[in-house]
Write a protein that holds these residues in place. Structure first.
Motif, PDB file in Angstrom:
ATOM      1  N   VAL A  43     -11.413 -76.015  16.827  1.00 40.99           N
ATOM      2  CA  VAL A  43     -12.631 -76.596  16.264  1.00 40.99           C
ATOM      3  C   VAL A  43     -12.295 -77.821  15.422  1.00 40.99           C
ATOM      4  O   VAL A  43     -12.960 -78.861  15.496  1.00 40.99           O
ATOM      5  CB  VAL A  43     -13.384 -75.552  15.429  1.00 40.99           C
ATOM      6  CG1 VAL A  43     -14.569 -76.182  14.716  1.00 40.99           C
ATOM      7  CG2 VAL A  43     -13.851 -74.398  16.318  1.00 40.99           C
ATOM      8  N   SER A  44     -11.242 -77.726  14.632  1.00 43.19           N
ATOM      9  CA  SER A  44     -10.832 -78.844  13.790  1.00 43.19           C
ATOM     10  C   SER A  44     -10.403 -80.038  14.631  1.00 43.19           C
ATOM     11  O   SER A  44     -10.706 -81.195  14.300  1.00 43.19           O
ATOM     12  CB  SER A  44      -9.691 -78.409  12.867  1.00 43.19           C
ATOM     13  OG  SER A  44      -9.230 -79.481  12.082  1.00 43.19           O
ATOM     14  N   MET A  54     -13.467 -81.851  15.923  1.00 44.26           N
ATOM     15  CA  MET A  54     -14.128 -82.627  14.874  1.00 44.26           C
ATOM     16  C   MET A  54     -13.360 -83.911  14.587  1.00 44.26           C
ATOM     17  O   MET A  54     -13.958 -84.968  14.350  1.00 44.26           O
ATOM     18  CB  MET A  54     -14.261 -81.775  13.613  1.00 44.26           C
ATOM     19  CG  MET A  54     -15.166 -80.568  13.788  1.00 44.26           C
ATOM     20  SD  MET A  54     -15.161 -79.456  12.361  1.00 44.26           S
ATOM     21  CE  MET A  54     -15.806 -80.528  11.078  1.00 44.26           C
ATOM     22  N   THR A 111     -16.912 -74.715  10.447  1.00 40.39           N
ATOM     23  CA  THR A 111     -16.959 -76.178  10.367  1.00 40.39           C
ATOM     24  C   THR A 111     -17.402 -76.683   8.995  1.00 40.39           C
ATOM     25  O   THR A 111     -17.454 -77.904   8.782  1.00 40.39           O
ATOM     26  CB  THR A 111     -17.940 -76.729  11.411  1.00 40.39           C
ATOM     27  OG1 THR A 111     -19.252 -76.207  11.142  1.00 40.39           O
ATOM     28  CG2 THR A 111     -17.518 -76.331  12.814  1.00 40.39           C
TER      29      THR A 111
END
Length: 295
Positions: free
Chosen positions: A143-144, A147, A181
């Motif tokens: 997820v990081s 982003m 997030t």
């Protein structure tokens, strides 16, 4: 009107499964609620030997574009969402037909596709089906990474309105995503199958509190974050290596015209230098006469 002055609300997921009248009613309701942007979304399930087709003309999917409560025509763009479980099939996103869409999104059906989307795919949105149990675990490093690459995640509230069981799943899964997030890089879309499933921006902002967003993040899920996605899509399609690009000022929406104003202000001193040869006020007759006396 529902929208506040200066806000530019967007709904980036309006399915086009249906006739022109059905799509037209949804767009009309969005305009009445004060939305200024809408993305007509076409879902395609990727299987072996699946080939994409170019985006259809707007006249083929909707009778006409309505006018919003601000007396401005609703800005409508095209979006493609591919549903896949095999990452080897995602190469179609680099084909010429995919370039005819304004936004590209992927709905992962497996952990491998999710990992590939977060790390490699040149897309704009990762859309998760939060109305049911996600068939894989979302890991923070993945997820990081997404982003950091400028990708955004999508939460669709339409399924939570249609079904009670889906509502529980959407709330639980959305809270987990927002926690992972910290509420960043997330948009809320309707994925509405009818105009009765749409909600005005204020109601959607209140729904964000239920998902765990901070107060200052709620409004952005429909406005500033959506604008970031559109800018990311423009850089992906039209810029040189995602660095330099050009846009006409008259093509900007009213809420984005401030960018053109700042450009004009920055341009004025340069044009003055070209006319006078130096910075400052141009020569007047008095200045010229003084120069002649001094000489």
């Amino acid at each position: 009107p529902m929208a506040r002055k200066g806000s530019c609300f967007s709904d980036l997921n309006i399915p086009i499964e249906g006739d022109k009248k059905y799509v037209g009613r949804i767009l009309q309701r969005l305009a009445e609620f004060g939305y200024e942007r809408a993305a007509l979304n076409e879902d395609i399930s990727l299987v072996k030997k699946t080939s994409l087709r170019a985006a259809r003309e707007l006249s083929e999917v909707v009778d006409g574009i309505p006018v919003s409560t601000k007396r401005r025509t609703l800005s409508v763009i095209r979006r493609l969402t591919v549903l896949a479980e095999d990452p080897s099939l995602l190469h179609v996103l680099g084909s010429p037909p995919a370039e005819t869409y304004d936004l590209l999104a992927v709905r992962p059906g497996s952990e491998k596709v999710f990992q590939h989307a977060c790390s490699t795919l040149n897309i704009d949105i990762i859309s998760l089906d939060l109305s049911q149990r996600i068939p894989f675990y979302m890991k923070y490093p993945q997820v990081s990474q997404a982003m950091e690459r400028g990708l955004h995640f999508e939460i669709c509230y339409g399924p939570a309105i249609r079904d009670v069981t889906a509502r529980r799943n959407v709330i639980a899964n959305a809270q987990e995503l927002v926690k992972m997030t910290k509420g960043k890089n997330i948009i809320l879309s309707s994925e509405a199958h009818s105009d009765f499933e749409l909600r005005p921006p204020e109601d959607v902002s209140n729904l964000c509190h239920l998902f765990g967003f901070k107060n200052e993040q709620c409004k952005g899920t429909l406005s500033t974050v959506c604008r970031s996605i559109l800018m990311h899509a423009v850089m992906r399609r039209e810029t040189a290596k995602g660095v330099v690009g050009c846009v006409r000022i008259d093509s900007l929406l009213s809420c984005d015209k401030w960018q053109g104003v700042s450009v004009e202000q920055d341009r004025a001193p340069d044009e003055q230098v070209e006319k006078t040869g130096k910075r400052g006020l141009p020569d007047t007759p008095e200045h010229k006469s003084k120069k002649m006396k001094c000489s």
